[in-house]
Every structure is written in structure tokens, then in C-alpha cells.
Scaffold this motif. Structure first.
Motif, short mmCIF file in Angstrom:
data_model
loop_
_atom_site.label_atom_id
_atom_site.label_comp_id
_atom_site.label_asym_id
_atom_site.label_seq_id
_atom_site.Cartn_x
_atom_site.Cartn_y
_atom_site.Cartn_z
N ASN A 125 -13.50 -0.68 2.72
CA ASN A 125 -12.67 -0.23 3.84
C ASN A 125 -13.11 -0.80 5.19
O ASN A 125 -12.92 -0.17 6.24
CB ASN A 125 -12.62 1.30 3.92
N ASN B 120 -11.60 -0.60 -10.16
CA ASN B 120 -10.44 -0.50 -9.27
C ASN B 120 -10.44 0.78 -8.44
O ASN B 120 -9.53 0.99 -7.64
CB ASN B 120 -9.13 -0.66 -10.04
N LEU C 82 -7.58 -7.36 1.05
CA LEU C 82 -6.15 -7.16 0.80
C LEU C 82 -5.45 -7.29 2.15
O LEU C 82 -5.68 -6.51 3.07
CB LEU C 82 -5.90 -5.77 0.19
N GLU D 270 -12.95 -3.89 -0.01
CA GLU D 270 -13.05 -2.77 -0.95
C GLU D 270 -13.76 -1.58 -0.31
O GLU D 270 -13.44 -0.43 -0.61
CB GLU D 270 -13.81 -3.23 -2.20
N MET E 90 -12.10 2.18 -5.39
CA MET E 90 -12.85 1.52 -4.33
C MET E 90 -14.14 2.28 -3.99
O MET E 90 -14.16 3.51 -3.92
CB MET E 90 -11.99 1.38 -3.08
N LYS F 245 -0.25 -2.89 -4.54
CA LYS F 245 -1.62 -3.32 -4.85
C LYS F 245 -2.67 -2.24 -4.60
O LYS F 245 -3.78 -2.33 -5.11
CB LYS F 245 -1.97 -4.55 -3.97
N GLU F 246 -2.30 -1.26 -3.79
CA GLU F 246 -3.28 -0.20 -3.45
C GLU F 246 -2.55 1.12 -3.29
O GLU F 246 -1.51 1.19 -2.63
CB GLU F 246 -4.02 -0.55 -2.16
N LYS G 267 0.85 -1.19 0.00
CA LYS G 267 0.00 0.00 0.00
C LYS G 267 0.89 1.24 0.00
O LYS G 267 1.91 1.27 0.69
CB LYS G 267 -0.90 0.04 1.24
N ARG H 250 -6.18 -1.46 -6.61
CA ARG H 250 -7.07 -0.68 -5.75
C ARG H 250 -6.62 0.78 -5.68
O ARG H 250 -5.45 1.05 -5.45
CB ARG H 250 -7.12 -1.25 -4.33
N ILE H 251 -7.59 1.67 -5.85
CA ILE H 251 -7.32 3.10 -5.75
C ILE H 251 -8.29 3.71 -4.75
O ILE H 251 -9.51 3.46 -4.80
CB ILE H 251 -7.48 3.79 -7.11
N ARG H 252 -7.74 4.50 -3.84
CA ARG H 252 -8.54 5.25 -2.88
C ARG H 252 -8.11 6.71 -2.92
O ARG H 252 -7.09 7.05 -3.53
CB ARG H 252 -8.37 4.69 -1.47
N THR I 199 -3.35 5.36 -2.35
CA THR I 199 -4.31 6.35 -1.87
C THR I 199 -3.81 7.73 -2.28
O THR I 199 -2.70 8.13 -1.93
CB THR I 199 -4.47 6.30 -0.35
#
Length: 479
Positions: A444, A294, A425, A442, A296, A234-235, A188, A270-272, A237
């Protein structure tokens, strides 16, 4: 306290100035020749308070320390340099920081060459800095949010010239690219898309401590995201004090919806993003979030108050009705979305009726999660100068009722996951039980689960067996 030559002290009046001057952008990181190897055979420890922006700043601090030859340690007792990266949002944070600095006094007595440095948002506050300089001689380095890149030269002055260095700029700020980074996570990552804030909510110190709103160029952001994808993250933010306002300080071709779509197209799983201000939340953003799997389905949407008059006093630029209208659009247009929020109780002179309006919004929105606080006056902000007739006992009672209310909805939302399978994740083992793994869905939701042959960074299908207010329990589905 005597001001020494060479000290640069914070100035709140200077920090609130905003001009039309174009933001300076610096794309190089240069280590002064005399500081190039000062970290060899030395170690460092970083203590971080506050938000994700502070976490990301600490990664930059760590990257700079690495570039000087320092080694990172997890045991503060073994450190030659201790950096405390502070947050100024709440008053109680100051007491925690001062308590930690007080604990380090023993280490300083044992090792007079120990460098204890304080930086971050709290270092931008005049009163805090005055207190440190008067009462805490063990703090030999003080710098703010605008000059992380000067850490090599400042450390040299402390370590080899035996100076007490105080260098805190109160200015609009710049954008620095290509600073070293030591990522704390392996799967992350945080990515700054902008710095500072121009909203000036009346209770908030951030526009003073972080400077004016300054967006990074889109190409720089996208290049960083591509690099993170290549490294196996993988993610990611996307970070900003108000991400929705991204690009408004550059030109009309820049906006957050466009950036979000381009980031999604890079293909990170994953995108936040955080944090969103309701004022700038556009329909185009909703379209993009709903379009890409992708991105979230989780939105953090600070409410702060459910009363329109209090919102106006806070400088929030939206009414109760406008917030609810936006919430309805989010629920309708983003499938299976979860929504969290921030709420302040006890804003100066908040009446029982006005507090009830906040409860009304909570009862309507039924938030998945909430971060709730009693109003904390920050010196220098307009709200800190407001007279307040509400007792602390009343504010505590309201906070307790608010927490009871939203906790009930959070548990209700979590119970709806029982019997369902979610994708988690994996972060690693649970902090409370080394036989149990933990990670996030996904939406959170924190999930604690059992399973075999699982590694941090894995995506795991988890069947949910039980639910608590703040987490879900389950077991990994064997393939």
C-alpha cells in the motif's frame, strides 16, 4: 423549526438500542411505477465525504440513479440532482459539508427545480438535521444510512409533488442485496461484507449512525467477488466497520478467516480488507493472510491510544501490552508486512505521561503510516460528556510531536525501498503531473513513476529511485 407531517427525524436514543431480533434480509429492488422514468433527460452529481463505506454507498446511490434514467455528470453546474453523502466522524467535516451546501445556494436560486439532497452518517445526527432544516431551505431531500433503496420514491415526491422530504430512520438496520451499483473504478472495487457496529467505543458515533452489526451471508459476498473477477477487476477491498467480527452475529460457522480464505481462492490478483479492530484479530486470520500471496501484506490496525487507562476509557477492550503483542505476531507471521494505524490525541484529561505512552508505542511499532487526529467530541457519545482539563494548545502541540515522530519512521521505512523493484497496480496519471503515473504496491505504498505504454489497471514492475514520507518515486522497468 416546525416538524411537518410525514417527516421522520433522527433519534439518538433509538439508534443506540440493540435487540436480539434477527436481521431482516431483502433481496429485491423494486422501482415504484410512478418513479420508473423520472431520470430521463435529467442528470445527477454525487459529492462523497468520509470512509470507504461511504464511497461504496455512493456507488449504490449512483446505481439507483442510473436505474431511473439519470445521467451522471462530473460538473455540478450541469446537475439536476445533487446528492451529498456525508461522514460524521469529525466535527470539521460538518463545517465542510455546510460550506458546500451554502455554495450550492446560488445554483438553487438559478434553478428552483434543482434537487439538493443530503444523506449518509451526518444525516443521522439530530443537531445537524435541525440546523439544515432551519437554515438551509435549498436542501429539499434528507435521508440517512438505512434507506438508500427508497431513493426513487423520495425523488418522485421532491421532483413532482414538490415536497420537502425528510426520511431518516434510527434503527438497528437490515441487509439489502441486489441493489444497483455504478462502480466508480475500473480495476479496483469495494465489497461490503457487513454493516454497522456494536463495539460502542465511547468517542465514536458510528454505532448510532450505521446501526447494529449485520453480516452479509458468505454466499452473497463470494458471488459478488466472482462477478468482479469476471469483469476484470484486479483488486478488491472487503469492507466493514470491524471486518474481524464478521459473522459473529450469524452463527459459529461464520468467521472472517474462513471468508478471507474463500475469497482468496477465487483468484482475484489482489485482496485487501479494512478496518480491523485489535480485539477480534485472530491467529486464524494471520495464518490465512500468510498463506495466500494474493492477500496483500498490509494491515491497518487502529491503536487510538498507547495508554491502557485511556484505552479503557475509550472502550477499546485491549491494553497497550495486548496491542504490542498482536503487532509482534503480525510482523513475525506475515512476510514483508506494512502496518498503518489511527491515533487520537487529547482524549479528555489525557495527561502528559499518558500521551508519552502513545509515543512509546509509535517508537516501538514504527508504523508505515498513521492517521492522526485531535479528539473531536461527537454529540450523544459518552466521551462528549466527559469533562476535559486539557487545553486545545496542548492538544495541538501533542499532535505536532506525534506527527513529527511517525513521519520520521514512515520516511525511514520508505527509504528502505530505494534500489528495490516493486509491483505497482496502476491507477492512472499522478494528480500533480500528467507526465507521471501513480499506483500502489502490495504494501500500500503510493508510487509515482515514469514509463511508456502503460494503462490504468496494468501491473508494472517499478524500480524505486527515491523516497519521500508519503510516497516513492521510480521508473518502470522496460520489458
Amino acid at each position: 423549526m416546525k416538524q411537518k407531517a410525514g417527516w421522520i427525524l433522527p433519534n439518538l436514543k433509538e439508534a443506540q438500542k440493540r435487540t436480539k431480533k434477527e436481521t431482516e434480509r431483502i433481496n429485491s429492488y423494486i422501482i415504484p411505477e410512478n418513479a420508473r422514468f423520472i431520470g430521463i433527460n435529467h442528470s445527477y452529481f454525487i459529492s462523497t465525504y468520509g470512509c470507504q463505506a461511504n464511497e461504496r454507498d455512493s456507488e449504490t446511490l449512483a446505481g439507483i440513479m442510473d436505474s431511473l434514467g439519470f445521467s451522471k455528470v462530473e460538473d455540478v453546474e450541469k446537475a439536476d440532482v445533487i446528492l451529498i453523502n456525508t461522514c460524521a466522524i469529525r466535527e470539521n467535516a460538518m463545517e465542510k459539508v455546510l460550506g458546500e451546501i451554502g455554495n450550492f445556494k446560488r445554483l438553487y436560486r438559478q434553478n428552483p427545480d434543482l434537487v439538493i439532497g443530503v444523506c449518509g452518517c451526518m444525516a443521522q445526527e439530530e443537531g445537524f438535521v435541525d440546523r439544515l432544516l432551519e437554515k438551509y431551505p435549498q436542501v429539499r431531500l434528507l435521508f440517512g444510512t438505512h434507506n438508500l433503496q427508497e431513493l426513487p420514491s423520495m425523488l418522485y415526491s421532491v421532483m413532482y409533488e414538490k415536497q420537502r422530504v425528510v426520511r431518516i430512520y434510527s434503527r438497528e438496520g437490515e441487509v439489502y442485496e441486489n441493489l444497483p451499483v455504478h462502480r466508480f473504478g475500473k480495476h479496483k472495487a469495494w465489497v461490503n461484507i457487513m454493516y454497522g457496529c456494536d463495539k460502542f467505543c465511547t468517542y465514536c458515533i458510528v454505532p448510532y449512525t450505521r446501526g447494529k452489526q449485520r453480516s452479509r451471508y458468505m454466499d452473497e459476498i463470494l458471488a459478488e467477488v466472482r462477478e468482479l473477477k469476471e469483469q476484470g477487476y484486479k483488486e478488491i477491498t472487503l469492507l466493514g466497520q470491524n471486518v474481524n467480527a464478521y459473522g459473529k452475529d450469524i452463527d459459529d460457522q461464520y468467521d472472517f478467516a474462513t471468508l478471507l480464505e474463500k475469497v482468496a481462492q477465487i483468484g482475484v490478483p489482489r485482496i485487501r480488507f479494512t478496518t480491523s479492530h485489535p480485539w477480534d484479530f485472530s491467529d486464524e486470520m494471520l495464518d490465512v493472510i500468510g498463506k495466500y500471496e494474493n492477500i496483500m501484506p498490509f494491515i491497518h490496525l487502529p491503536l487510538q491510544s498507547g495508554d491502557s487507562k485511556i484505552l479503557k476509557l475509550m472502550g477499546r477492550r485491549y491494553s497497550q501490552e495486548e496491542y504490542i503483542s498482536l503487532y509482534n505476531k503480525i510482523i513475525e507471521r506475515i512476510p514483508n508486512v506494512a502496518v498503518s494505524t489511527d491515533i487520537i490525541v487529547g482524549f479528555p484529561n489525557e495527561s502528559d505521561e499518558q500521551f508519552q505512552h502513545t509515543l512509546d508505542v509509535v517508537n516501538y511499532c514504527k508504523f508505515d503510516n498513521a492517521f492522526t487526529f485531535i479528539f473531536s467530541p461527537r454529540p450523544g457519545t459518552p466521551a462528549s460528556r466527559m469533562e476535559d482539563s486539557i487545553s486545545l494548545e496542548t492538544k495541538k502541540a501533542r499532535l505536532a510531536l506525534l506527527n513529527k515522530t511517525w513521519n520520521g519512521y514512515a520516511l525511514e521505512k520508505n527509504k528502505a525501498y530505494i534500489g528495490k523493484t516493486v509491483t505497482v497496480l496502476v491507477d492512472g496519471f499522478s494528480k500533480k503531473n500528467q507526465m507521471v503515473f501513480s499506483g500502489y504496491t502490495e504494501t500500500n505504498k503510493l508510487v509515482n513513476f515514469t514509463g511508456n505504454h502503460i494503462q490504468p489497471g496494468d501491473f508494472v514492475e517499478v524500480y524505486i529511485d527515491d523516497a519521500k514520507t508519503f510516497s516513492l518515486d521510480g521508473h518502470a522497468i522496460e520489458k
